[in-house]
Design a protein around this motif. Structure first.
Motif, PDB file in Angstrom:
ATOM      1  N   GLY A 132       0.739  -1.072  -0.054  1.00 31.38           N
ATOM      2  CA  GLY A 132      -0.121  -0.030  -0.145  1.00 31.38           C
ATOM      3  C   GLY A 132       0.864   1.211  -0.037  1.00 31.38           C
ATOM      4  N   GLU A 133       2.062   1.067   0.233  1.00 33.44           N
ATOM      5  CA  GLU A 133       2.956   2.401   0.263  1.00 33.44           C
ATOM      6  C   GLU A 133       3.295   2.982  -1.109  1.00 33.44           C
ATOM      7  OE1 GLU A 133       7.435   3.352   1.984  1.00 33.44           O
ATOM      8  OE2 GLU A 133       6.746   1.611   2.261  1.00 33.44           O
ATOM      9  N   PRO A 134       2.959   4.194  -1.494  1.00 28.56           N
ATOM     10  CA  PRO A 134       3.094   4.484  -2.809  1.00 28.56           C
ATOM     11  C   PRO A 134       4.876   4.393  -3.194  1.00 28.56           C
ATOM     12  CG  PRO A 134       2.605   6.341  -1.285  1.00 28.56           C
ATOM     13  CD  PRO A 134       2.385   5.256  -0.523  1.00 28.56           C
ATOM     14  N   THR A 135       5.003   4.474  -4.404  1.00 29.16           N
ATOM     15  CA  THR A 135       6.261   4.580  -5.108  1.00 29.16           C
ATOM     16  C   THR A 135       6.004   4.859  -6.652  1.00 29.16           C
ATOM     17  OG1 THR A 135       8.255   3.279  -5.282  1.00 29.16           O
ATOM     18  CG2 THR A 135       6.121   2.004  -5.807  1.00 29.16           C
ATOM     19  N   ALA A 136       7.160   4.825  -7.094  1.00 32.74           N
ATOM     20  CA  ALA A 136       7.082   5.444  -8.578  1.00 32.74           C
ATOM     21  C   ALA A 136       7.910   4.659  -9.501  1.00 32.74           C
ATOM     22  CB  ALA A 136       7.782   6.981  -8.659  1.00 32.74           C
ATOM     23  N   VAL A 137       7.694   4.500 -10.853  1.00 33.58           N
ATOM     24  CA  VAL A 137       8.182   3.993 -11.854  1.00 33.58           C
ATOM     25  C   VAL A 137       9.004   4.844 -12.748  1.00 33.58           C
ATOM     26  CG1 VAL A 137       8.134   2.148 -13.787  1.00 33.58           C
ATOM     27  CG2 VAL A 137       6.802   1.930 -11.766  1.00 33.58           C
ATOM     28  N   GLU A 168      -0.698  -0.603 -16.525  1.00 36.96           N
ATOM     29  CA  GLU A 168      -1.507  -1.526 -15.511  1.00 36.96           C
ATOM     30  C   GLU A 168      -0.227  -2.377 -15.194  1.00 36.96           C
ATOM     31  OE1 GLU A 168      -4.565  -3.519 -17.762  1.00 36.96           O
ATOM     32  OE2 GLU A 168      -5.921  -1.910 -17.274  1.00 36.96           O
ATOM     33  N   SER A 169      -0.604  -3.188 -13.907  1.00 35.84           N
ATOM     34  CA  SER A 169       0.328  -4.085 -13.134  1.00 35.84           C
ATOM     35  C   SER A 169      -0.533  -5.265 -13.029  1.00 35.84           C
ATOM     36  CB  SER A 169       1.053  -3.649 -12.178  1.00 35.84           C
ATOM     37  OG  SER A 169       1.674  -4.557 -11.714  1.00 35.84           O
ATOM     38  N   ALA A 170       0.096  -6.584 -13.265  1.00 31.40           N
ATOM     39  CA  ALA A 170      -0.265  -7.845 -12.792  1.00 31.40           C
ATOM     40  C   ALA A 170      -0.423  -7.970 -11.202  1.00 31.40           C
ATOM     41  CB  ALA A 170       0.575  -8.955 -13.295  1.00 31.40           C
ATOM     42  N   VAL A 171       0.365  -7.054 -10.521  1.00 27.51           N
ATOM     43  CA  VAL A 171       0.307  -6.922  -9.091  1.00 27.51           C
ATOM     44  C   VAL A 171      -0.882  -6.120  -8.791  1.00 27.51           C
ATOM     45  CG1 VAL A 171       1.364  -6.071  -6.766  1.00 27.51           C
ATOM     46  CG2 VAL A 171       2.756  -7.426  -8.704  1.00 27.51           C
ATOM     47  N   PRO A 172      -1.778  -6.467  -8.018  1.00 29.77           N
ATOM     48  CA  PRO A 172      -3.057  -5.600  -7.831  1.00 29.77           C
ATOM     49  C   PRO A 172      -2.652  -4.086  -7.423  1.00 29.77           C
ATOM     50  CG  PRO A 172      -3.389  -7.715  -7.083  1.00 29.77           C
ATOM     51  CD  PRO A 172      -1.931  -7.846  -7.311  1.00 29.77           C
ATOM     52  N   SER A 173      -2.797  -3.237  -7.953  1.00 27.29           N
ATOM     53  CA  SER A 173      -2.536  -1.666  -7.468  1.00 27.29           C
ATOM     54  C   SER A 173      -3.095  -0.895  -8.689  1.00 27.29           C
ATOM     55  CB  SER A 173      -0.884  -1.595  -7.776  1.00 27.29           C
ATOM     56  OG  SER A 173      -0.646  -1.992  -9.089  1.00 27.29           O
ATOM     57  N   LEU A 192       8.236  13.782 -15.332  1.00 28.72           N
ATOM     58  CA  LEU A 192       7.235  12.563 -15.570  1.00 28.72           C
ATOM     59  C   LEU A 192       7.697  11.088 -15.072  1.00 28.72           C
ATOM     60  CD1 LEU A 192       7.060  13.473 -19.474  1.00 28.72           C
ATOM     61  CD2 LEU A 192       5.125  13.923 -17.462  1.00 28.72           C
ATOM     62  N   HIS A 193       6.496  10.447 -14.638  1.00 25.75           N
ATOM     63  CA  HIS A 193       6.561   9.089 -13.897  1.00 25.75           C
ATOM     64  C   HIS A 193       5.516   8.438 -13.808  1.00 25.75           C
ATOM     65  CE1 HIS A 193       6.070  11.939 -10.640  1.00 25.75           C
ATOM     66  NE2 HIS A 193       5.335  10.994 -10.018  1.00 25.75           N
ATOM     67  N   ILE A 194       5.600   6.961 -13.424  1.00 22.52           N
ATOM     68  CA  ILE A 194       4.173   6.478 -13.279  1.00 22.52           C
ATOM     69  C   ILE A 194       4.267   6.069 -11.716  1.00 22.52           C
ATOM     70  CG2 ILE A 194       2.822   4.394 -13.714  1.00 22.52           C
ATOM     71  CD1 ILE A 194       4.702   3.946 -16.325  1.00 22.52           C
ATOM     72  N   MET A 195       3.048   6.494 -11.221  1.00 24.46           N
ATOM     73  CA  MET A 195       2.883   6.401  -9.788  1.00 24.46           C
ATOM     74  C   MET A 195       2.276   5.019  -9.413  1.00 24.46           C
ATOM     75  SD  MET A 195       4.191   8.640  -7.607  1.00 24.46           S
ATOM     76  CE  MET A 195       3.307   8.172  -6.167  1.00 24.46           C
ATOM     77  N   VAL A 196       2.587   4.324  -8.469  1.00 25.34           N
ATOM     78  CA  VAL A 196       1.862   3.037  -7.822  1.00 25.34           C
ATOM     79  C   VAL A 196       1.332   3.373  -6.720  1.00 25.34           C
ATOM     80  CG1 VAL A 196       2.481   0.671  -7.426  1.00 25.34           C
ATOM     81  CG2 VAL A 196       3.826   1.809  -9.167  1.00 25.34           C
ATOM     82  N   PHE A 197      -0.001   3.258  -6.781  1.00 27.23           N
ATOM     83  CA  PHE A 197      -0.582   3.235  -5.224  1.00 27.23           C
ATOM     84  C   PHE A 197      -1.325   2.033  -4.940  1.00 27.23           C
ATOM     85  CE2 PHE A 197      -0.962   7.369  -7.276  1.00 27.23           C
ATOM     86  CZ  PHE A 197      -0.428   8.387  -6.250  1.00 27.23           C
ATOM     87  N   ASP A 198      -1.477   1.885  -3.656  1.00 24.65           N
ATOM     88  CA  ASP A 198      -2.323   0.675  -3.379  1.00 24.65           C
ATOM     89  C   ASP A 198      -1.897  -0.552  -3.772  1.00 24.65           C
ATOM     90  OD1 ASP A 198      -3.953   2.906  -1.850  1.00 24.65           O
ATOM     91  OD2 ASP A 198      -5.239   2.815  -3.921  1.00 24.65           O
ATOM     92  N   SER A 199      -0.501  -0.759  -3.703  1.00 22.78           N
ATOM     93  CA  SER A 199      -0.031  -2.106  -4.008  1.00 22.78           C
ATOM     94  C   SER A 199      -0.334  -3.389  -3.225  1.00 22.78           C
ATOM     95  CB  SER A 199       1.545  -2.187  -4.287  1.00 22.78           C
ATOM     96  OG  SER A 199       1.995  -3.450  -4.427  1.00 22.78           O
ATOM     97  N   ALA A 200      -0.852  -4.177  -3.477  1.00 30.75           N
ATOM     98  CA  ALA A 200      -1.568  -5.521  -2.691  1.00 30.75           C
ATOM     99  C   ALA A 200      -0.157  -6.212  -2.039  1.00 30.75           C
ATOM    100  CB  ALA A 200      -1.857  -6.432  -3.614  1.00 30.75           C
TER     101      ALA A 200
END
Length: 136
Positions: free
Chosen positions: A37-42, A60-65, A98-106
């Motif tokens: 659930g901790e946010p991060t960036a790609v 999109e990611s195969a990891v629920p997020s 510019l970046h891709i944020m990842v939120f709510d990763s399972a």
């Protein structure tokens, strides 16, 4: 002769997919997280080898997020609707830009693992990407 014909038919069927492959991805990385659930960036470099501008429309990611395209303006992060890549040009997704944020990763993203991503472009192209998880 039958083998040659079959190979030719397969290559002909694949030609549109090969011809459409205009985007190249280099050095995809994502920062590790301590917990789910901790946010991060790609971050990565996107290169357009084609004749037309292309825009990264979503990821999109195969990891629920939940993944969002983000940029920076006046020192503040904001959601963007696309990331444009000019013909025969590159765009760097990087810290402070510019970046891709990842939120709510399972799950927590541990160093030396990978985050599977699919990038979707406005020209219909999709690219599977495996971003290496790195420490900050």
């Amino acid at each position: 002769m039958h083998y040659f014909t079959k190979t030719l038919l397969i290559l002909t069927a694949l030609f549109p997919a090969i011809a459409a492959a205009e985007i190249q991805v280099e050095q995809p990385v994502v920062f590790a997280t301590q917990k789910a659930g901790e946010p991060t960036a790609v971050f990565m470099r996107l290169t357009n080898t084609g004749e037309q501008a292309v825009s990264l429309a979503m990821a999109e990611s195969a990891v629920p997020s939940r993944l969002e395209l983000h940029g920076m303006q006046n020192g503040k992060m904001l959601t963007v609707t696309g990331i444009d890549i000019p013909p025969h040009g590159s765009v760097e997704l990087k810290r402070g830009g510019l970046h891709i944020m990842v939120f709510d990763s399972a799950q927590a993203l541990m160093p030396d693992s990978e985050l599977p991503l699919t990038l979707f472009f406005d020209n219909g192209e999709t690219l599977p990407v495996r971003a290496k998880v790195i420490a900050h």
